[in-house]
Design an enzyme around this catalytic site. Structure first.
Site, PDB file in Angstrom:
ATOM      1  N   GLY A  46       0.806  -1.210   0.000  1.00 20.38           N
ATOM      2  CA  GLY A  46       0.000   0.000   0.000  1.00 20.38           C
ATOM      3  C   GLY A  46       0.842   1.264   0.000  1.00 20.38           C
ATOM      4  N   SER A  74      -6.903  -8.956  -3.648  1.00 20.57           N
ATOM      5  CA  SER A  74      -7.303  -8.080  -2.534  1.00 20.57           C
ATOM      6  C   SER A  74      -6.323  -6.925  -2.318  1.00 20.57           C
ATOM      7  CB  SER A  74      -7.436  -8.885  -1.237  1.00 20.57           C
ATOM      8  OG  SER A  74      -6.153  -9.314  -0.795  1.00 20.57           O
ATOM      9  N   ASN A  75      -5.165  -6.967  -2.997  1.00 27.51           N
ATOM     10  CA  ASN A  75      -4.210  -5.843  -2.909  1.00 27.51           C
ATOM     11  C   ASN A  75      -4.646  -4.657  -3.761  1.00 27.51           C
ATOM     12  OD1 ASN A  75      -1.412  -8.150  -3.150  1.00 27.51           O
ATOM     13  ND2 ASN A  75      -2.460  -7.442  -1.322  1.00 27.51           N
ATOM     14  N   LEU A  76      -5.409  -4.938  -4.833  1.00 31.85           N
ATOM     15  CA  LEU A  76      -5.588  -3.934  -5.887  1.00 31.85           C
ATOM     16  C   LEU A  76      -6.451  -2.745  -5.469  1.00 31.85           C
ATOM     17  CD1 LEU A  76      -5.977  -6.320  -8.968  1.00 31.85           C
ATOM     18  CD2 LEU A  76      -3.913  -5.146  -8.163  1.00 31.85           C
ATOM     19  N   GLN A  77      -7.190  -2.887  -4.370  1.00 35.44           N
ATOM     20  CA  GLN A  77      -8.010  -1.794  -3.840  1.00 35.44           C
ATOM     21  C   GLN A  77      -7.146  -0.603  -3.400  1.00 35.44           C
ATOM     22  OE1 GLN A  77      -7.546  -1.967  -0.289  1.00 35.44           O
ATOM     23  NE2 GLN A  77      -9.350  -1.088   0.718  1.00 35.44           N
ATOM     24  N   ARG A  78      -5.850  -0.838  -3.142  1.00 35.37           N
ATOM     25  CA  ARG A  78      -4.991   0.258  -2.648  1.00 35.37           C
ATOM     26  C   ARG A  78      -3.555   0.208  -3.153  1.00 35.37           C
ATOM     27  NH1 ARG A  78      -5.396  -3.879   0.475  1.00 35.37           N
ATOM     28  NH2 ARG A  78      -3.640  -4.659   1.682  1.00 35.37           N
ATOM     29  N   CYS A 180      13.776   4.248  19.734  1.00 32.52           N
ATOM     30  CA  CYS A 180      13.616   5.328  20.725  1.00 32.52           C
ATOM     31  C   CYS A 180      12.128   5.610  20.935  1.00 32.52           C
ATOM     32  CB  CYS A 180      14.252   6.621  20.239  1.00 32.52           C
ATOM     33  SG  CYS A 180      16.027   6.636  20.129  1.00 32.52           S
ATOM     34  N   CYS A 194      -3.602  -5.252   8.160  1.00 28.17           N
ATOM     35  CA  CYS A 194      -4.608  -4.776   7.201  1.00 28.17           C
ATOM     36  C   CYS A 194      -5.640  -5.846   6.871  1.00 28.17           C
ATOM     37  CB  CYS A 194      -3.926  -4.306   5.913  1.00 28.17           C
ATOM     38  SG  CYS A 194      -2.967  -2.790   6.097  1.00 28.17           S
TER      39      CYS A 194
END
Lengths: 262, 85
Positions: A46, A74-78, A180, A194
């Site tokens: 993303g 399911s990756n292609l939405q973003r 830190c 996600c």
């Protein structure tokens, strides 16, 4: 016979950078710095998608992409550097194809593996800037340790559902390192990924574009970067916050390398 | 002395409490005292503050420790590391 150095830019390459060169803060010298820059991007998902696309379009000379995942539907939405006809390909190879379509003058090196404690130091070596666009805190800590050891600035972004964080970790130049600020990895189940929690499609676009802008500024030497400042954006409520952060005087990661801040 | 604070929640704290911000009146002296009061506000708050090991706190946009005094502060933000990319 004197040897004439090869010109930095190809003849038909320069016009694509005309709007950068017109900016006083970038100009010809800044564009040349972008061309000479070597940037490592960890994660081609993303956040990695817009980061890679804007950096390639901006003419960053060398981009190394590390990711061990394959493109899924399911990756292609973003994850907009990928495409329908590349589902099933390694993300690094799909990204290379996407970036070549944007700017053929960028040297892209795909590394289809997971960055881990065994490979981090070798992968970081030789890069001027490292960008953390990965999807888990274990990799973030491993990458932070390698960047801290080599004194390479680490531009880091992370997202969750509707919110994102971005800052520039750089203990070699007075800014905190990742450990830190976030020394403790949350217990399992506290911080869902996600896939479990969902993520709004344009969110990585917002945060990734901020990261790309910060990377361009850092390389070109323009403006004021995010050292010592954590930027938090909440897309659901349309709000941003900036939190002043500093090195932990007793950080076990950057203290031994860059000195305790006392 | 009672003071009014704007409390901001990010990531899983916001998810559990189901609001990004609220105003509270408190006589708490330190961040930790305030957390104890917030925890008692509702079961949602108790769930959000159940494990604070990874949560960081900013007082008026400045990173502070749990033992930091609230005196003179106005806004307290609770934010954990986000994981996704």
């Amino acid at each position: 016979m004197t040897k004439i150095p090869a010109p930095l830019f190809a003849e038909d390459e320069l016009p694509r950078y005309a709007r950068h060169i017109a900016l006083r803060e970038i100009g010809g010298p800044g564009q040349a710095r972008l061309k000479r820059a070597r940037v490592l991007v960890v994660g081609a998902g993303g956040l990695g998608s817009p980061v890679l696309m804007y950096l390639a379009a901006a003419g960053v000379g060398r981009l190394t992409i590390v990711d061990d995942d394959l493109v899924s539907r399911s990756n292609l939405q973003r994850q907009v550097v990928h495409a329908e006809d590349r589902v099933g390909l390694a993300k690094v190879d799909s990204a290379r194809i996407g970036l070549a379509g944007l700017n053929p003058y960028v040297a892209v090196e795909p590394v289809p593996q997971r960055l881990d404690a065994g490979s981090a130091a070798r992968l970081v070596t030789g890069h001027d800037l490292v960008i953390d666009a990965c999807d888990n805190l274990e990799t973030r800590h491993v990458l932070n340790a390698a960047c801290t050891a080599q004194g390479v600035p680490l531009l880091s972004g992370a997202i969750s559902q509707w919110e994102g964080q971005v800052t520039l970790y750089d203990p070699a130049r007075g800014a905190p390192c990742f450990a830190c600020l976030f020394p403790v990895i949350p217990a399992p189940g506290l911080a869902p990924d996600c896939a479990e929690a969902g993520v709004m499609g344009a969110l990585p676009g917002i945060l990734g574009a901020i990261m790309a802008a910060e990377a361009i500024k850092e390389i070109a030497g323009a403006g004021r970067g995010l050292r010592g400042r954590l930027h938090i954006h909440d897309a659901l409520w349309g709000e941003s916050r900036e939190i002043a952060v500093r090195r932990d005087a007793h950080c076990p990661v950057c203290g031994p390398v860059h000195g305790e801040t006392g | 002395m009672m003071a009014r604070y704007d409390i901001l929640y990010f990531a899983w704290l916001r998810e559990r409490i189901a609001t990004p911000r609220e105003q509270v009146e408190s006589a708490a002296v330190t961040v930790a005292d305030l957390v104890a009061e917030l925890r008692a506000r509702s079961p949602r708050h108790a769930a959000a503050f159940a494990d604070l090991a990874a949560v960081r706190v900013a007082l008026d946009q400045d990173l502070v420790g749990m033992d930091a005094p609230l005196a003179g502060g106005r806004e307290i933000a609770f934010f954990p590391p986000m994981t996704g990319g």
